[in-house]
Design a protein around this motif. Structure first.
Motif, short mmCIF file in Angstrom:
data_model
loop_
_atom_site.label_atom_id
_atom_site.label_comp_id
_atom_site.label_asym_id
_atom_site.label_seq_id
_atom_site.Cartn_x
_atom_site.Cartn_y
_atom_site.Cartn_z
N LYS A 82 52.48 7.69 61.77
CA LYS A 82 51.41 8.17 62.64
C LYS A 82 50.35 8.85 61.77
O LYS A 82 50.58 9.90 61.18
CB LYS A 82 51.96 9.16 63.66
CG LYS A 82 52.90 8.53 64.69
CD LYS A 82 53.35 9.55 65.72
CE LYS A 82 54.25 8.90 66.78
NZ LYS A 82 54.69 9.90 67.80
N THR A 83 49.18 8.23 61.71
CA THR A 83 48.08 8.78 60.93
C THR A 83 46.78 8.11 61.34
O THR A 83 46.78 6.97 61.83
CB THR A 83 48.30 8.57 59.41
OG1 THR A 83 47.20 9.14 58.70
CG2 THR A 83 48.40 7.09 59.07
N ASP A 84 45.68 8.83 61.19
CA ASP A 84 44.37 8.21 61.39
C ASP A 84 43.65 8.05 60.06
O ASP A 84 42.45 7.80 60.01
CB ASP A 84 43.52 9.05 62.35
CG ASP A 84 43.20 10.44 61.79
OD1 ASP A 84 43.78 10.81 60.74
OD2 ASP A 84 42.38 11.15 62.40
N SER A 85 44.41 8.16 58.96
CA SER A 85 43.86 8.08 57.61
C SER A 85 44.39 6.87 56.87
O SER A 85 45.60 6.71 56.70
CB SER A 85 44.20 9.36 56.82
OG SER A 85 43.93 9.19 55.44
N ASP A 86 43.49 6.01 56.41
CA ASP A 86 43.91 4.86 55.60
C ASP A 86 44.43 5.31 54.24
O ASP A 86 45.31 4.66 53.66
CB ASP A 86 42.77 3.86 55.44
CG ASP A 86 41.51 4.45 54.84
OD1 ASP A 86 41.37 5.69 54.84
OD2 ASP A 86 40.66 3.67 54.36
N LEU A 90 48.11 4.28 52.68
CA LEU A 90 48.32 3.68 51.36
C LEU A 90 49.24 4.54 50.51
O LEU A 90 50.13 4.03 49.81
CB LEU A 90 46.97 3.50 50.66
CG LEU A 90 47.02 2.84 49.28
CD1 LEU A 90 47.62 1.45 49.37
CD2 LEU A 90 45.62 2.78 48.67
N PHE A 91 49.05 5.85 50.57
CA PHE A 91 49.90 6.77 49.80
C PHE A 91 51.36 6.62 50.24
O PHE A 91 52.27 6.60 49.40
CB PHE A 91 49.42 8.20 50.02
CG PHE A 91 50.13 9.23 49.17
CD1 PHE A 91 50.13 9.13 47.79
CD2 PHE A 91 50.78 10.30 49.76
CE1 PHE A 91 50.78 10.10 47.01
CE2 PHE A 91 51.43 11.25 48.99
CZ PHE A 91 51.42 11.15 47.61
N SER A 92 51.58 6.49 51.53
CA SER A 92 52.94 6.32 52.05
C SER A 92 53.57 5.04 51.53
O SER A 92 54.75 5.02 51.14
CB SER A 92 52.92 6.31 53.58
OG SER A 92 54.22 6.10 54.10
N LEU A 93 52.81 3.96 51.48
CA LEU A 93 53.33 2.69 50.97
C LEU A 93 53.72 2.81 49.50
O LEU A 93 54.78 2.31 49.08
CB LEU A 93 52.28 1.59 51.13
CG LEU A 93 52.00 1.07 52.54
CD1 LEU A 93 50.81 0.11 52.52
CD2 LEU A 93 53.23 0.37 53.12
N ILE A 94 52.87 3.47 48.72
CA ILE A 94 53.16 3.62 47.29
C ILE A 94 54.37 4.51 47.07
O ILE A 94 55.29 4.16 46.30
CB ILE A 94 51.93 4.21 46.56
CG1 ILE A 94 50.75 3.23 46.61
CG2 ILE A 94 52.27 4.54 45.09
CD1 ILE A 94 49.44 3.80 46.10
N GLU A 95 54.40 5.65 47.74
CA GLU A 95 55.51 6.59 47.56
C GLU A 95 56.84 6.00 48.03
O GLU A 95 57.89 6.27 47.43
CB GLU A 95 55.22 7.88 48.33
CG GLU A 95 54.01 8.64 47.79
CD GLU A 95 54.39 9.71 46.77
OE1 GLU A 95 54.92 10.76 47.18
OE2 GLU A 95 54.16 9.49 45.56
#
Length: 493
Positions: A82-86, A90-95
């Protein structure tokens, strides 16, 4: 959209990055942040468009991003975040990739393989720094590495001037490149890890016109839809590219503003007025009439923004600079342009000669154009728009539009009949039904000529004492302006 900068391997990295971010303030007037760990610092100046997430983002590692991930809503639904920030997406995918045991560069590569966007980023994790840039190089990134203060270091920034203000000379980061740097035992890793997300030529071609039209229309309509926001406008010259974009955008946002500039009697002003009327968007058109005095005043601003006295860069960059300035003053933060259509669909006169040599020759030239579009066009366009804190978006360089465009057979891009060439044939056919024939099949003047800017610069150069007969009079005039303003970083190699 924003500006990013960083230094790795310098004990004063935080002070260096602060200087660099100050030079990038025009790219992000809304916020500024720095992450520091020992001799490594990365920072960001933020222009809020999608979400309200301050950078750098930190977790296992840290991330700064300049750009937009256009399919982030689809991806966040896919992974359940849940986020309104791209940026957060992206940070979540990398981490997530790092947590699974992937190296930082492989985690970044995996994440970027999923996204459709324009970006330049830096991700740090431990003693590893990963830099990446989108496949077309829509978002600029410059870097340098070497020995300073008797220690190895890597430095990067969104613009060369940010590196120049700390005494560094930079080179463009490769479009579609992902590089990983590691500094250990006072040495940069002997073998820098390199990955690539560049768009590759297709294995299968689309040679049937009906099929090509279906895929191209769908990809371009989606590309425009993804890039529209409540603060978006369109740089409008009345040519096939910008008028096609406007007609598509009208279906999504009937009130979207179209911005045209030029001398009062210029071709582009007349053409923009005619085209806007023809597609039922006359009320959307906002015209800014240029004057020789305004052009003269803008010259040093454009030289500073583009970091160049190259006449081609300045004469093309100047009208776009004023379009962006006009749009910014009108409350816009995003500007769509038709950049990339000529490269992808064979729109230059020189493409006719390559077509005559054979379809494969034209194919190779188009792919070469796309491989070099960042250094030739996109860096210039980004810098003149971002000088006004306005983000550049280019639907024709959308990931799926490029894939479709490259798949279309060259015989559908240029058609020769009775000795006459029709360039961008398939793009013109795709716009049928949205644009009238007199716009569809008309060739348009280049921006610097259509707006009258070239004519004014020619006059300014001669008025400053530079003879046209002796050659390079406009370049000499621009160099004189740069010298008077003491733009020492201009034209550095």
């Amino acid at each position: 959209m924003c500006g990013i900068a960083g230094v790795f391997g310098n004990p004063e990295s935080d002070l260096e990055v602060k200087k660099m971010l100050a030079a990038l303030g025009h790219r992000g007037p809304d916020a500024c942040g720095i992450y520091t760990a020992g001799d490594l610092s990365i920072g960001n100046t933020l222009l809020k468009i999608t979400g309200d997430m301050p950078q750098p983002l930190t977790g296992i590692g840290a991330l700064v991003l300049n750009g937009e991930i256009y399919n982030f809503r689809e991806l966040k639904a896919e992974i359940g975040i849940k986020t309104d920030s791209d940026t957060e997406l992206l940070f979540s995918l990398i981490e997530t990739g790092v947590r699974k045991g992937n190296t930082p560069i492989n985690a970044v590569f995996s994440a970027l393989s999923k996204v459709n966007g324009d970006y330049a980023l830096a991700y740090v994790c431990g003693r590893e720094l990963v830099l990446a840039r989108d496949p077309s190089g829509v978002k600029p990134l410059f870097y340098c590495s070497g020995e300073r203060m008797e220690k190895p270091e890597i430095a990067f920034a969104s613009e060369k001037k940010a590196l120049a203000c700390t005494g560094r000379k930079a080179k463009p980061f490769p479009q579609g490149g992902i590089l990983s740097f590691n500094i250990e035992n006072r040495k940069i890793a002997e073998k820098v890890v390199v990955r690539s997300i560049k768009t590759k030529p297709p294995e299968e071609r689309i040679s049937v016109e009906k099929e090509a039209l279906f895929h191209l229309k769908a990809a371009l309509e989606r590309a425009v839809e993804l890039r529209l926001t409540s603060t978006a406008g369109i740089a409008f010259s009345g040519g096939i590219d910008s008028t096609f974009l406007a007609a598509i955008a009208k279906r999504i946002d009937p009130d979207i503003s179209l911005y045209a500039v030029g001398l009062p009697d210029s071709h582009d002003i007349a053409q923009a007025d005619y085209a806007a009327q023809a597609i039922g968007m006359k009320k959307n058109l906002k015209v800014h009439f240029l004057s020789p005095k305004e052009i003269e005043a803008a010259v040093p601003q454009v030289i500073y923004a583009t970091e160049s006295t190259d006449p081609m860069k300045v004469t093309i960059g100047l009208p776009l600079y004023i379009v962006a300035k006009t749009a910014g003053e009108d409350g816009k933060r995003v500007l769509l342009t038709g950049q990339g259509a000529d490269e992808l669909f064979g729109g230059y006169s020189r493409h006719e000669g390559f077509f005559d040599q054979g379809p494969d020759v034209l194919d190779r030239e188009i792919y070469s154009d796309l491989e070099n579009i960042s250094t030739i066009n996109l860096e210039r366009d980004d810098m003149v728009t971002m000088a006004n804190s306005v983000e550049l978006r280019v639907p024709f360089l959308d990931k799926d539009v490029i894939k479709t465009g490259l798949a279309v057979s060259p015989e559908l891009k240029i058609v020769k009949k009775d000795g006459l060439y029709t360039r961008k044939y398939i793009l013109r056919k795709a716009a049928e039904g949205l644009l009238p024939p007199e716009i569809l099949w008309k060739e348009k003047k280049a921006m610097q000529y259509g707006t009258g800017v070239q004519k004014v610069l020619d006059w300014l150069a001669r008025d400053s004492g530079f003879s046209k007969k002796q050659g390079k009079h406009i370049e000499k005039y621009l160099m004189q302006v740069a010298s008077e303003k003491r733009f020492g970083f201009v034209n550095e190699r």
